[in-house]
Scaffold this active site. Structure first.
Site, PDB file in Angstrom:
ATOM      1  CG  HIS A 266      -2.026   0.926   1.152  1.00  0.00           C
ATOM      2  ND1 HIS A 266      -1.856   2.287   1.179  1.00  0.00           N
ATOM      3  CD2 HIS A 266      -3.358   0.718   1.008  1.00  0.00           C
ATOM      4  CE1 HIS A 266      -3.045   2.863   1.068  1.00  0.00           C
ATOM      5  NE2 HIS A 266      -3.964   1.934   0.960  1.00  0.00           N
ATOM      6  NE  ARG A 330      -5.146   0.323  -2.090  1.00  0.00           N
ATOM      7  CZ  ARG A 330      -5.979  -0.261  -1.249  1.00  0.00           C
ATOM      8  NH1 ARG A 330      -5.852  -1.533  -0.967  1.00  0.00           N
ATOM      9  NH2 ARG A 330      -6.919   0.445  -0.692  1.00  0.00           N
ATOM     10  CG  HIS A 401      -2.910  -2.659   2.834  1.00  0.00           C
ATOM     11  ND1 HIS A 401      -3.295  -2.236   4.072  1.00  0.00           N
ATOM     12  CD2 HIS A 401      -3.997  -2.541   2.041  1.00  0.00           C
ATOM     13  CE1 HIS A 401      -4.566  -1.874   4.019  1.00  0.00           C
ATOM     14  NE2 HIS A 401      -5.020  -2.065   2.809  1.00  0.00           N
ATOM     15  CD  GLU A 425      -6.299  -9.886   3.456  1.00  0.00           C
ATOM     16  OE1 GLU A 425      -7.014  -9.179   4.200  1.00  0.00           O
ATOM     17  OE2 GLU A 425      -5.065  -9.723   3.352  1.00  0.00           O
TER      18      GLU A 425
HETATM   19  C1  LIG Z   1      -5.313  -0.987   7.899  1.00  0.00           C
HETATM   20  C2  LIG Z   1      -6.178  -1.618   6.861  1.00  0.00           C
HETATM   21  C3  LIG Z   1      -7.126  -0.864   6.183  1.00  0.00           C
HETATM   22  C4  LIG Z   1      -7.933  -1.441   5.213  1.00  0.00           C
HETATM   23  N1  LIG Z   1      -8.848  -0.668   4.568  1.00  0.00           N
HETATM   24  C5  LIG Z   1      -9.661  -1.235   3.641  1.00  0.00           C
HETATM   25  C6  LIG Z   1     -10.655  -0.454   2.989  1.00  0.00           C
HETATM   26  O1  LIG Z   1     -10.798   0.731   3.229  1.00  0.00           O
HETATM   27  N2  LIG Z   1     -11.449  -1.053   2.091  1.00  0.00           N
HETATM   28  C7  LIG Z   1     -11.340  -2.380   1.800  1.00  0.00           C
HETATM   29  O2  LIG Z   1     -12.108  -2.874   0.994  1.00  0.00           O
HETATM   30  N3  LIG Z   1     -10.409  -3.141   2.420  1.00  0.00           N
HETATM   31  C8  LIG Z   1      -9.564  -2.605   3.323  1.00  0.00           C
HETATM   32  N4  LIG Z   1      -8.617  -3.376   3.940  1.00  0.00           N
HETATM   33  C9  LIG Z   1      -8.586  -4.820   3.703  1.00  0.00           C
HETATM   34  C10 LIG Z   1      -9.680  -5.508   4.496  1.00  0.00           C
HETATM   35  O3  LIG Z   1      -9.822  -4.895   5.740  1.00  0.00           O
HETATM   36  C11 LIG Z   1      -9.395  -6.972   4.748  1.00  0.00           C
HETATM   37  O4  LIG Z   1      -8.989  -7.598   3.592  1.00  0.00           O
HETATM   38  C12 LIG Z   1     -10.660  -7.677   5.231  1.00  0.00           C
HETATM   39  O5  LIG Z   1     -11.209  -6.997   6.314  1.00  0.00           O
HETATM   40  C13 LIG Z   1     -10.391  -9.115   5.604  1.00  0.00           C
HETATM   41  O6  LIG Z   1     -11.558  -9.659   6.181  1.00  0.00           O
HETATM   42  P1  LIG Z   1     -11.651 -11.180   6.529  1.00  0.00           P
HETATM   43  O7  LIG Z   1     -12.997 -11.392   7.082  1.00  0.00           O
HETATM   44  O8  LIG Z   1     -11.258 -11.978   5.350  1.00  0.00           O
HETATM   45  O9  LIG Z   1     -10.538 -11.458   7.623  1.00  0.00           O
HETATM   46  P2  LIG Z   1     -10.215 -10.762   9.046  1.00  0.00           P
HETATM   47  O10 LIG Z   1     -11.031  -9.580   9.319  1.00  0.00           O
HETATM   48  O11 LIG Z   1      -8.740 -10.645   9.105  1.00  0.00           O
HETATM   49  O12 LIG Z   1     -10.685 -11.836  10.086  1.00  0.00           O
HETATM   50  C14 LIG Z   1      -9.976 -12.980  10.361  1.00  0.00           C
HETATM   51  C15 LIG Z   1     -10.703 -13.734  11.430  1.00  0.00           C
HETATM   52  O13 LIG Z   1     -10.156 -15.032  11.524  1.00  0.00           O
HETATM   53  C16 LIG Z   1      -9.843 -15.337  12.859  1.00  0.00           C
HETATM   54  N5  LIG Z   1      -8.734 -16.266  12.816  1.00  0.00           N
HETATM   55  C17 LIG Z   1      -7.587 -16.189  12.085  1.00  0.00           C
HETATM   56  N6  LIG Z   1      -6.844 -17.278  12.275  1.00  0.00           N
HETATM   57  C18 LIG Z   1      -7.523 -18.057  13.138  1.00  0.00           C
HETATM   58  C19 LIG Z   1      -7.265 -19.332  13.718  1.00  0.00           C
HETATM   59  N7  LIG Z   1      -6.186 -20.025  13.421  1.00  0.00           N
HETATM   60  N8  LIG Z   1      -8.188 -19.836  14.568  1.00  0.00           N
HETATM   61  C20 LIG Z   1      -9.330 -19.152  14.866  1.00  0.00           C
HETATM   62  N9  LIG Z   1      -9.612 -17.965  14.334  1.00  0.00           N
HETATM   63  C21 LIG Z   1      -8.717 -17.425  13.480  1.00  0.00           C
HETATM   64  C22 LIG Z   1      -9.571 -14.017  13.517  1.00  0.00           C
HETATM   65  O14 LIG Z   1      -9.796 -14.129  14.898  1.00  0.00           O
HETATM   66  C23 LIG Z   1     -10.592 -13.142  12.821  1.00  0.00           C
HETATM   67  O15 LIG Z   1     -11.837 -13.270  13.475  1.00  0.00           O
HETATM   68  C24 LIG Z   1      -7.791  -2.802   4.908  1.00  0.00           C
HETATM   69  C25 LIG Z   1      -6.842  -3.560   5.581  1.00  0.00           C
HETATM   70  C26 LIG Z   1      -6.014  -2.962   6.511  1.00  0.00           C
HETATM   71  C27 LIG Z   1      -4.918  -3.770   7.121  1.00  0.00           C
END
Ligand SMILES: Cc1cc2nc3c(=O)[nH]c(=O)nc-3n(C[C@H](O)[C@H](O)[C@H](O)COP(=O)(O)OP(=O)(O)OC[C@H]3O[C@@H](n4cnc5c(N)ncnc54)[C@H](O)[C@@H]3O)c2cc1C
Ligand code: FES
Lengths: 637, 255
Positions: A266, A330, A401, A425
């Site tokens: 990023h 990006r 990022h 993700e």
């Molecule tokens: C600072 C930042 C800003 C961002 N801004 C944006 C934005 O503005 N717009 C956009 O579209 N995207 C943005 N992104 C990207 C986006 O936030 C993420 O890609 C997205 O939120 C991922 O969601 P997820 O549900 O896949 O995983 P996560 O939200 O990472 O959730 C993972 C979950 O899995 C659990 N977990 C992981 N491993 C284990 C395990 N072994 N056992 C049990 N539980 C586990 C965790 O506890 C958590 O509950 C941003 C990312 C960052 C870092």
């Protein structure tokens, strides 16, 4: 291993509807009998758990934080895309689809991306109904802004806390189902292995992070929504706990890992300030709407920014990309920052930084308007650096990022292990080699609210799963494997801390498999990582016991997996002899330094099959076809 | 700079805890408070002592994982700042700091500075939502929300659920936390149908979790890292009274 992407045929506009219609439904009375384990409570996991429970399935949800509300999604700042065309500026499902395929540098599946663009509109409706306080115009309509890589205003946002508000919406939907007894929530419970019985994913092994108890959970399907693996770089914008353990251990059980080398750097993060640094902080991309990026024209110009006159500044993005300017995607913005710093024109103490300047915007719109738009980001910057961006420009530098790579899934989000679904993700599905801003939140919620609940039902309706419980030999074996690994890590009692290894690993990956890569570097990195991994298993020091809250132990397991994953990333990057999106191989660039794809040889997803630790994994290729958006050299000029 | 820390060490929920003294040497003013603790912990591990446990994740002041008392103040001396965002430039050489976990009956200590805040989740599960199942929503712009309401709602929705309000409150009340959710949902048109029922359910749950009653002291507002205003408690109380009067169960005839 056979990769069957189950892509729909026929016109793309109706593909998803036809797929849904062809799916077998589960009799409502039977849904309660099906158990589903959802690992992860981020946008993907929480939305999936809530929706599956609403449909009547018997859901268990796991996360490692003390509450599902704290998943890393909470930190997303900028916004979420949707093809609503509320601004009447020419947006459409097709345009969002087109932008996303192009933004991904033609390395994503068209059908997946089209579906994503289609359901994007339902996501906004759902979130509004849940009470997500999106930004509004005075008359009450939803407000939008534009975001990197797009020329229309299609990003919905809630101040600089969009991820927080969307996650709270999903979390509240999840809590409603927990309260109703339809979801059993397991906070502070970490998945450490996948249980595969007769070829189907049937359960997981977890460790309770408070009591250390290792336990098996058996069900009819397993869903991983465990987020990305950016923390392999140690310093990243991800939360400290974000890790690859769940997907990595599933990979070792037979789920193919696709495109591990596609990682996103990023462009706008606060630069590194010292060795103690534990993480990097993102400054939302939305800042590029009003901020102008520049460096001094002269290398080594150490004057403070306000003493550098206008004609001695290089607004290099505006200069090189007149039509997109500061809003280029990006990967392009990051590489350009690196290039100007490599020329010795970087700013700040370390020389690894560029200015992001609001002076013009403040003059044009007033300080108040800028505060309204970005106040919390500007405050955060000031809190961290002690400098005031209303007075002097911010200093920013690229940081890791997001990870586009992840477990391979078919169109129905199922991995190569039947019954193992991967969402958010954690999968590789929709962003190709580069993700556009504000589309990760969209994908996570699309997968969880609107795609998985259908496709999972179809899987359950079509499978004949035998009875299984924790006493099954496979479950026992997985459970004792986890217990042994825990014991092993506690018994090494070496000299170095887990963190010191992680930091060293991260530096190698950043230097050789970061913003720019080349073949000799990648080969060297793979060897160095393997050697460091050896050392890790001989001399890491994990204190305390297994039967208690032990944060070093949790971390030790995650870092062990990062070591193996880092090697795979280097291998994948080495094998992909082209540049595309976030994967920039120095050997393959156009004369003016842009990424040079090789569609003839590399228009495929690279899916790796585990063959044993230290053994070379097997590469499977899923060819990509473009019938709607024809691959071209991306141009943002 | 060099600091002296006195840190609460407690092996688990049942064990007795005590304050232990540590020296933090060569602390850089650019470090965050948690990075300072990371360095102390690396030193402890090198000496063969178990590191200090504390919750954290995002380190950006948004996930609400972190939080403990620094010299009796939740999240330390800087207003509107979580402990992960507190930087060492706000301290000076020779400072003596006492670090203790949140103290409240509803938040049992798990280890050292880590507590169990599961009670907050249960308050939300009791009613802190709008009951709309996936797929049943109407078009987003079909529900206009006056900007003012959207802003009030967002101010309240900014709560990160860290628990500082409870820790600071002499009654260990969860009024700011609960009021924030009531306000977030209660000022939006989408939140109206369940408005009064919601407040009743959440308030009852808070009581069951052994949180105390609010006596309008205002310590919560003073330490809230997201500056949630006391006003949310007033809104909650008003809705509670209205709800108690009018939101009684329907009689069989009217159903
Ligand atoms: C600072 C930042 C800003 C961002 N801004 C944006 C934005 O503005 N717009 C956009 O579209 N995207 C943005 N992104 C990207 C986006 O936030 C993420 O890609 C997205 O939120 C991922 O969601 P997820 O549900 O896949 O995983 P996560 O939200 O990472 O959730 C993972 C979950 O899995 C659990 N977990 C992981 N491993 C284990 C395990 N072994 N056992 C049990 N539980 C586990 C965790 O506890 C958590 O509950 C941003 C990312 C960052 C870092
Ligand atoms: S660690 Fe997330 S708020 Fe402090």
């Amino acid at each position: 291993m056979q990769l069957d992407s189950k892509l729909p045929t026929g016109p793309i506009e109706t593909a998803w509807d036809r797929t849904k219609f062809d799916m077998k439904l589960v009799n409502p009375a039977n849904k309660r009998k099906y158990g589903v384990l959802v690992v992860g409570s981020g946008l993907a996991g929480a939305s999936a758990s809530a929706t599956l429970a609403e449909l009547g399935y018997n859901v268990s949800c796991f996360c490692f934080q003390d509450s599902p509300r704290r998943a890393h999604s909470i930190a997303a700042q900028g916004g979420i895309n949707a093809a609503k065309n509320y601004q009447n500026d020419g947006d459409s499902v097709y345009r969002l689809f087109y932008d996303t395929v192009k933004g991904g540098d033609f390395r994503a599946r068209e059908a997946n991306v089209y579906r994503l663009a289609q359901v994007s509109v339902n996501i906004i409706d759902q979130c509004v109904a849940q009470g997500v306080p999106f930004a509004r115009e005075y008359a009450g309509a939803l407000s939008n802004r534009s975001f990197g890589g797009a020329q229309v205003s299609r990003t919905f946002y809630a101040r600089g806390q969009t991820g927080q508000q969307l996650l709270l919406g999903a979390y509240q939907a999840l809590e409603r189902q927990i309260g109703a007894g339809n979801v059993k929530m397991y906070p502070r419970e970490e998945m450490l292995d996948l249980i595969v019985i007769d070829g189907n994913a049937r359960g997981i092994v977890t460790r309770n992070l408070i009591t250390g108890k290792i336990q098996t959970h058996i069900a009819d399907a397993v869903v991983l929504g465990t987020g990305g693996y950016g923390n392999v770089f140690y310093l990243s914008t991800n939360a400290k706990g974000s890790n690859a353990t769940a997907i990595w251990r599933a990979y070792k059980r037979g789920a193919a890992f696709a495109n591990p080398c596609y990682t996103q750097i990023h462009p706008t993060c606060i630069p590194v300030s010292g060795d103690y640094q534990s993480k990097l902080t993102l400054m939302s991309e939305s800042l590029r709407n009003d901020g102008r990026i520049w460096v001094p024209k002269q290398p080594g110009d150490k004057r403070p920014p306000h003493q550098i006159p206008e004609e001695e500044r290089d607004y290099y993005l505006e200069r090189r990309y007149p039509s997109f300017g500061n809003l280029v995607p990006r990967d392009v913005a990051s590489r350009n920052s690196k290039a100007v710093c490599d020329e010795g024109r970087g700013v700040g103490e370390t020389g690894l930084g560029v200015y992001l300047d609001f002076a013009d915007a403040i003059e044009r719109l007033g300080k108040q308007a800028i505060r309204e738009r970005y106040g919390n980001l500007i405050d955060m910057y000031e809190r961290i650096t002690g400098e005031n961006p209303y007075r002097s420009p911010m200093r920013i530098y690229p940081a890791i990022h997001y990870t586009m790579g992840g477990l391979w899934v078919d169109y129905r989000l199922m991995s190569t292990i039947p019954g193992l679904f991967v969402i958010g993700e954690a999968n590789f599905s929709d962003h190709g080699a580069n993700r556009l801003g504000a589309s990760a939140l969209m994908q996570g919620l699309s997968d969880g609210y609107f795609v998985l609940p259908y496709t999972l039902g179809d899987y359950l309706a079509n499978s004949k799963l035998g009875k299984a419980d924790g006493s099954h030999a496979e479950a026992r074996a997985a459970e004792s494997g986890v217990a042994d690994l825990t014991k092993r890590m506690l018994s090494i009692k070496g000299k170095r801390t887990v963190t010191s290894f992680h930091r060293e690993l991260g530096k190698i990956v950043w230097d050789y498999c970061g913003m720019a890569r080349n073949a000799p570097g990648l080969e060297k990195a793979a060897q160095t990582i393997a050697a460091l991994r050896e050392e890790y298993w001989n001399s890491v020091n994990v204190l305390g016991e297994g039967g208690e809250l032990n944060q070093s132990l949790e971390n030790a397991g995650r870092v062990a997996d990062f070591f193996e994953l880092a090697e795979l990333m280097c291998l994948d990057a080495r094998e992909r002899n082209e540049s595309c999106g976030g994967h920039f191989r120095e050997e393959y660039q156009t004369p003016d330094g842009e990424a040079q794809r090789d569609d003839e040889h590399y228009s495929h997803a690279a899916a790796w099959e585990f063959a044993g630790v230290g053994k070379r994994p097997v590469l499977h290729k899923e060819p990509l076809q473009f019938n709607y958006v024809h691959p071209s050299q991306r141009s943002y000029k | 700079m060099n600091l002296t820390l006195h840190v609460w060490r407690q092996k688990n929920e049942r064990a007795a805890g005590r304050m232990v003294r540590y020296d933090a040497r060569d602390v850089s003013e650019h470090m965050s408070f948690l990075e300072m603790l990371d360095v102390v912990n690396e030193g402890l591990i090198a000496k063969g002592e178990e590191p200090i446990a504390f919750d954290h994740d995002c380190r950006e002041g948004i996930c609400g994982s972190c939080g403990f008392m620094v010299n009796g103040i939740a999240h330390g001396p800087q207003p509107g700042t979580t402990i992960c965002q507190l930087h060492m430039r706000h301290f000076k050489n020779g400072d003596v700091l006492y670090l203790e976990p949140w103290r409240a009956k509803a938040f049992p200590v798990v280890r050292d500075l880590v507590v169990d805040r599961g009670a907050f989740d249960r308050i939300i599960a009791a009613g802190g939502f709008i009951s709309v199942s996936t797929g049943s929503a109407i078009d987003g712009n079909a529900i206009p929300v006056p900007k003012r309401n959207a802003d009030i709602s967002m101010d309240a929705a900014a709560c990160i659920g860290c628990g500082a309000c409870v820790a600071a409150c002499p009654n260990a009340a969860a009024a700011l936390f609960t009021g924030a959710k009531i306000t977030h949902l209660g000022v939006l048109p989408q939140g109206q149908p369940e408005r009064y029922n919601r407040v009743l359910k959440m308030a009852v749950q808070a009581k069951e979790e052994m949180f105390g009653n609010c006596t309008n002291i205002g310590e919560c507002e003073a330490v809230c890292p997201k500056l949630i205003p006391l006003e949310v408690i007033a809104r909650m109380n008003r809705d509670f009274i209205k709800g108690s009067l009018f939101d009684r169960p329907l009689s069989a005839a009217s159903e």
